[in-house]
Design an enzyme around this catalytic site. Structure first.
Site, PDB file in Angstrom:
ATOM      1  N   ASP A   1      34.633  34.165  29.047  1.00 54.73           N
ATOM      2  CA  ASP A   1      33.725  34.234  27.899  1.00 54.73           C
ATOM      3  C   ASP A   1      32.496  33.350  28.079  1.00 54.73           C
ATOM      4  O   ASP A   1      31.687  33.208  27.166  1.00 54.73           O
ATOM      5  CB  ASP A   1      34.478  33.848  26.616  1.00 54.73           C
ATOM      6  CG  ASP A   1      35.124  32.482  26.722  1.00 54.73           C
ATOM      7  OD1 ASP A   1      34.879  31.772  27.731  1.00 54.73           O
ATOM      8  OD2 ASP A   1      35.892  32.113  25.803  1.00 54.73           O
TER       9      ASP A   1
ATOM     10  N   GLY B   1      31.314  33.149  41.420  1.00 53.53           N
ATOM     11  CA  GLY B   1      29.984  32.751  40.952  1.00 53.53           C
ATOM     12  C   GLY B   1      30.073  31.898  39.703  1.00 53.53           C
ATOM     13  O   GLY B   1      31.147  31.683  39.147  1.00 53.53           O
TER      14      GLY B   1
ATOM     15  N   ARG C   1      26.480  18.398  33.780  1.00 50.04           N
ATOM     16  CA  ARG C   1      26.895  17.685  34.979  1.00 50.04           C
ATOM     17  C   ARG C   1      25.758  17.557  35.966  1.00 50.04           C
ATOM     18  O   ARG C   1      24.775  18.287  35.901  1.00 50.04           O
ATOM     19  CB  ARG C   1      28.159  18.296  35.570  1.00 50.04           C
ATOM     20  CG  ARG C   1      28.138  19.772  35.761  1.00 50.04           C
ATOM     21  CD  ARG C   1      29.485  20.245  36.312  1.00 50.04           C
ATOM     22  NE  ARG C   1      29.357  21.621  36.735  1.00 50.04           N
ATOM     23  CZ  ARG C   1      30.343  22.339  37.234  1.00 50.04           C
ATOM     24  NH1 ARG C   1      31.550  21.809  37.383  1.00 50.04           N
ATOM     25  NH2 ARG C   1      30.152  23.588  37.613  1.00 50.04           N
TER      26      ARG C   1
ATOM     27  N   ASP D   1      36.178  27.881  46.469  1.00 48.64           N
ATOM     28  CA  ASP D   1      35.018  27.877  45.562  1.00 48.64           C
ATOM     29  C   ASP D   1      34.940  26.575  44.776  1.00 48.64           C
ATOM     30  O   ASP D   1      33.962  26.341  44.067  1.00 48.64           O
ATOM     31  CB  ASP D   1      35.079  29.078  44.599  1.00 48.64           C
ATOM     32  CG  ASP D   1      36.401  29.165  43.852  1.00 48.64           C
ATOM     33  OD1 ASP D   1      37.448  29.269  44.514  1.00 48.64           O
ATOM     34  OD2 ASP D   1      36.388  29.101  42.617  1.00 48.64           O
ATOM     35  N   ASN D   2      35.953  25.734  44.902  1.00 50.00           N
ATOM     36  CA  ASN D   2      35.921  24.440  44.225  1.00 50.00           C
ATOM     37  C   ASN D   2      35.739  23.300  45.220  1.00 50.00           C
ATOM     38  O   ASN D   2      36.067  22.147  44.915  1.00 50.00           O
ATOM     39  CB  ASN D   2      37.203  24.224  43.415  1.00 50.00           C
ATOM     40  CG  ASN D   2      37.271  25.143  42.209  1.00 50.00           C
ATOM     41  OD1 ASN D   2      36.245  25.616  41.719  1.00 50.00           O
ATOM     42  ND2 ASN D   2      38.467  25.407  41.727  1.00 50.00           N
TER      43      ASN D   2
ATOM     44  N   ARG E   1      28.846  25.119  47.181  1.00 53.40           N
ATOM     45  CA  ARG E   1      30.277  25.114  47.495  1.00 53.40           C
ATOM     46  C   ARG E   1      30.528  25.817  48.815  1.00 53.40           C
ATOM     47  O   ARG E   1      29.682  26.597  49.275  1.00 53.40           O
ATOM     48  CB  ARG E   1      31.038  25.860  46.386  1.00 53.40           C
ATOM     49  CG  ARG E   1      30.802  25.266  45.013  1.00 53.40           C
ATOM     50  CD  ARG E   1      30.827  26.342  43.913  1.00 53.40           C
ATOM     51  NE  ARG E   1      30.434  25.772  42.623  1.00 53.40           N
ATOM     52  CZ  ARG E   1      31.278  25.233  41.762  1.00 53.40           C
ATOM     53  NH1 ARG E   1      32.575  25.261  42.003  1.00 53.40           N
ATOM     54  NH2 ARG E   1      30.854  24.686  40.647  1.00 53.40           N
TER      55      ARG E   1
HETATM   56  P1  AMP Z   1      37.739  27.640  38.233  1.00 58.15           P
HETATM   57  O1  AMP Z   1      39.079  27.944  38.847  1.00 58.15           O
HETATM   58  O2  AMP Z   1      37.771  27.050  36.866  1.00 58.15           O
HETATM   59  O3  AMP Z   1      36.890  26.831  39.164  1.00 58.15           O
HETATM   60  O4  AMP Z   1      36.992  29.038  38.013  1.00 58.15           O
HETATM   61  C1  AMP Z   1      37.057  30.122  38.897  1.00 58.15           C
HETATM   62  C2  AMP Z   1      36.002  31.144  38.549  1.00 58.15           C
HETATM   63  O5  AMP Z   1      36.168  31.605  37.220  1.00 58.15           O
HETATM   64  C3  AMP Z   1      34.570  30.642  38.627  1.00 58.15           C
HETATM   65  O6  AMP Z   1      33.783  31.684  39.096  1.00 58.15           O
HETATM   66  C4  AMP Z   1      34.256  30.296  37.199  1.00 58.15           C
HETATM   67  O7  AMP Z   1      32.877  30.344  36.930  1.00 58.15           O
HETATM   68  C5  AMP Z   1      34.990  31.388  36.453  1.00 58.15           C
HETATM   69  N1  AMP Z   1      35.364  30.996  35.088  1.00 58.15           N
HETATM   70  C6  AMP Z   1      36.325  30.119  34.722  1.00 58.15           C
HETATM   71  N2  AMP Z   1      36.390  30.031  33.391  1.00 58.15           N
HETATM   72  C7  AMP Z   1      35.453  30.869  32.881  1.00 58.15           C
HETATM   73  C8  AMP Z   1      35.030  31.232  31.568  1.00 58.15           C
HETATM   74  N3  AMP Z   1      35.611  30.734  30.481  1.00 58.15           N
HETATM   75  N4  AMP Z   1      34.015  32.121  31.440  1.00 58.15           N
HETATM   76  C9  AMP Z   1      33.444  32.645  32.533  1.00 58.15           C
HETATM   77  N5  AMP Z   1      33.800  32.365  33.790  1.00 58.15           N
HETATM   78  C10 AMP Z   1      34.780  31.472  33.974  1.00 58.15           C
HETATM   79 MG    MG Z   2      35.457  26.507  39.978  1.00 59.09          MG
END
Ligand code: AMP
Ligand code: MG
Length: 486
Positions: free
Chosen positions: A123, A89, A174, A250-251, A181
């Site tokens: 965070d 999420g 953005r 998810d990306n 997704r």
């Molecule tokens: P990502 O691989 O960066 O696309 O992130 C994978 C998941 O981790 C997604 O659900 C992001 O929203 C969550 N996420 C990544 N970095 C953070 C962060 N600093 N604080 C909260 N959620 C994060």
């Molecule tokens: Mg992501």
């Protein structure tokens, strides 16, 4: 439009209309004492927003809402590095609402505006470093003609954020027609919620693939559309040497947009095995594997949609079947343009493959080699390209074949050079360019971010005053490591 006009906009939020099963509505946790880091005039122009104004600074740092904005974090799940990861999420992104633009309705999101129910161990923040990378690359990809989410601006703050070291917080705004997704579909499928799954499919079909409504199975037709636009996206990435780095489901955008810029990189030397994400030990997302990974991800999406089509796996497979062909056709078309070939011929794929093998055999700089190929002459003289290779014989053998192919279609050097200059960018966001802008930004000087943005917004123009940005990467760049942390 001034801020007052922006404030008076309706900010419709069609996604919110799906209902609370899809998101949590919550206020942003804004940046304390924010300042401007960067602003994309091109993106603002699309949205009809004037800025950067003091009021926009408060809105795009999460401290204030324009009336009608409804911040919400959506829930999704996904496969990460090939394994089911469960619920993810928007852990740090908030949807604010939409704006009508000449390119259709655009969703606006803040990334880095605080904790959400989906933040897990995170965070809710984004650091300045990764925000600069996402901002610059979004706008650079747009200028390259590659489907992507856009970036309007970055706001920053002295708020400390802990990553491998202590950094400072930033928010990227953005922009995209939709941030849905593959993982949104996987979420409702894996959690046994067929009604929500169907509602989400209807939402995507009605708003983004209305023609699919006429098909015998709108869901299968939508899946076919997703697979074809994903194929085209991957062809664009491969043709320009873009490595995403974290191609988890998810990306993956349902609209076939490049989304979630993390440890991405543009190839310097052409290395098919290049792994841009320092945390990707197995090389699952290595450059040359990307088309195959997208195909795998599409199967995960198809699996998620199965309950909507009576678990007809054959029909789902068939809906994905165009992917390899669309990828190959798009890739060949893009590479033909990059090689300046005006007419298709049977063995073009062979000529293109041979060129890429030649580049790979010596890890020749991809962007520079492609750009210099525009100086090739049908009489065979091509010192600027030839000088890039140690094995001159190997190059000459390919060059002979290329020259013959060009003569066969009566190619004229000057015409071809002009066409190739529109197909082979001179400027891409190499890691060391981003790194220089980040180092200055971290020292409080944002001028390099803005300068680089301007250069990258015209990647095909000569811009001789910026030649230094089009050169080989400096030695120190070889040691740059880009991790997942952002
Ligand atoms: P990502 O691989 O960066 O696309 O992130 C994978 C998941 O981790 C997604 O659900 C992001 O929203 C969550 N996420 C990544 N970095 C953070 C962060 N600093 N604080 C909260 N959620 C994060
Ligand atoms: Mg992501």
């Amino acid at each position: 439009m001034n801020d007052r006009a922006a404030a008076a906009l309706a900010w419709p939020n069609r996604f919110a209309g799906l209902g609370p099963a899809f998101y949590t509505e919550l206020p942003a946790k804004g940046l304390p004492d924010p300042h401007w880091v960067a602003w994309s005039e091109a993106c603002a122009g699309l949205l009809g927003l004037h800025g950067p104004t003091p009021e926009a600074l408060q809105v795009f740092s999460g401290n204030q809402l324009w009336p009608g904005m409804r911040p919400l974090a959506s829930v999704y799940s996904g496969h990460q590095f090939g394994a089911w990861a469960g619920q993810l999420g928007d852990g740090r992104a908030l949807w604010l609402g939409e704006l009508d633009t000449p390119a259709g309705p655009m969703e606006i999101q803040l990334k880095g505006a605080g904790l959400t129910p989906y933040s897990r161990m995170g965070d809710g923040r984004a650091v300045l470093r990764s925000s600069v990378r996402e901002f610059l690359c979004s706008e650079a990809m747009q200028a390259l003609g590659i489907p992507t989410t856009r970036a309007l601006c970055i706001t920053g703050s002295a708020l400390p954020v802990r990553r491998e070291r202590i950094e400072t917080a930033a928010v990227v705004t953005r922009v995209a027609p939709s941030f849905i997704r593959f993982g949104h579909f996987e979420h409702f499928s894996h959690h046994g919620k067929p009604a929500e799954l169907a509602a989400l499919a209807d939402f995507v079909i009605d708003h983004y693939d209305p023609a699919c409504r006429e098909a015998p199975s709108p869901v299968l037709a939508m899946l076919r559309e997703v697979s074809e636009r994903t194929a085209r996206l991957l062809a664009h990435w491969q043709s320009v040497g873009f490595c995403h780095g974290v191609m988890n489901t998810d990306n993956m955008s349902i609209l076939g947009l490049t989304i979630d810029y993390g440890p991405f990189g543009f190839l310097d030397g052409f290395d098919p095995g290049h792994i841009c994400n320092h945390s990707d030990d197995q090389g699952r997302y290595a450059f040359a594997r990307q088309p195959q990974v997208a195909w795998w991800n599409l199967h995960a999406l198809a699996q998620a949609l199965a309950p909507l089509v009576g678990n007809d796996l054959e029909a789902l497979k068939d809906a994905l079947s165009a992917y390899p062909e669309v990828f190959a056709r798009t890739m060949t078309g893009l590479m033909r343009a990059k090689l300046g070939l005006a007419e298709p011929r049977d063995d073009d794929a062979g000529l293109i493959d041979a060129w890429l093998h030649l580049l790979a055999s010596e890890k020749v700089d991809h962007t520079i080699a492609m750009r210099r190929l525009g100086t090739f002459s049908v009489d065979g003289a091509s010192p600027a390209v030839r000088d890039l290779f140690r094995d001159r014989e190997a190059f000459d053998a390919w060059a002979g074949r290329y020259a013959e192919r060009l003569r066969a279609e009566g190619s004229v050097d000057t015409d071809r050079a002009a066409r190739m200059a529109r197909a082979n960018p001179k400027f891409v966001l190499r890691n060391h360019l981003a790194e220089q802008a980040i180092r200055q930004a971290e020292a409080g000087d944002f001028s390099e971010v803005q300068r680089l943005l301007k250069v990258l917004q015209h990647p095909f123009d000569e811009q001789p005053e910026h030649d230094a940005d089009a050169g080989f990467p400096p030695d120190w760049a070889h040691h740059l490591e880009v991790s997942c942390s952002s």
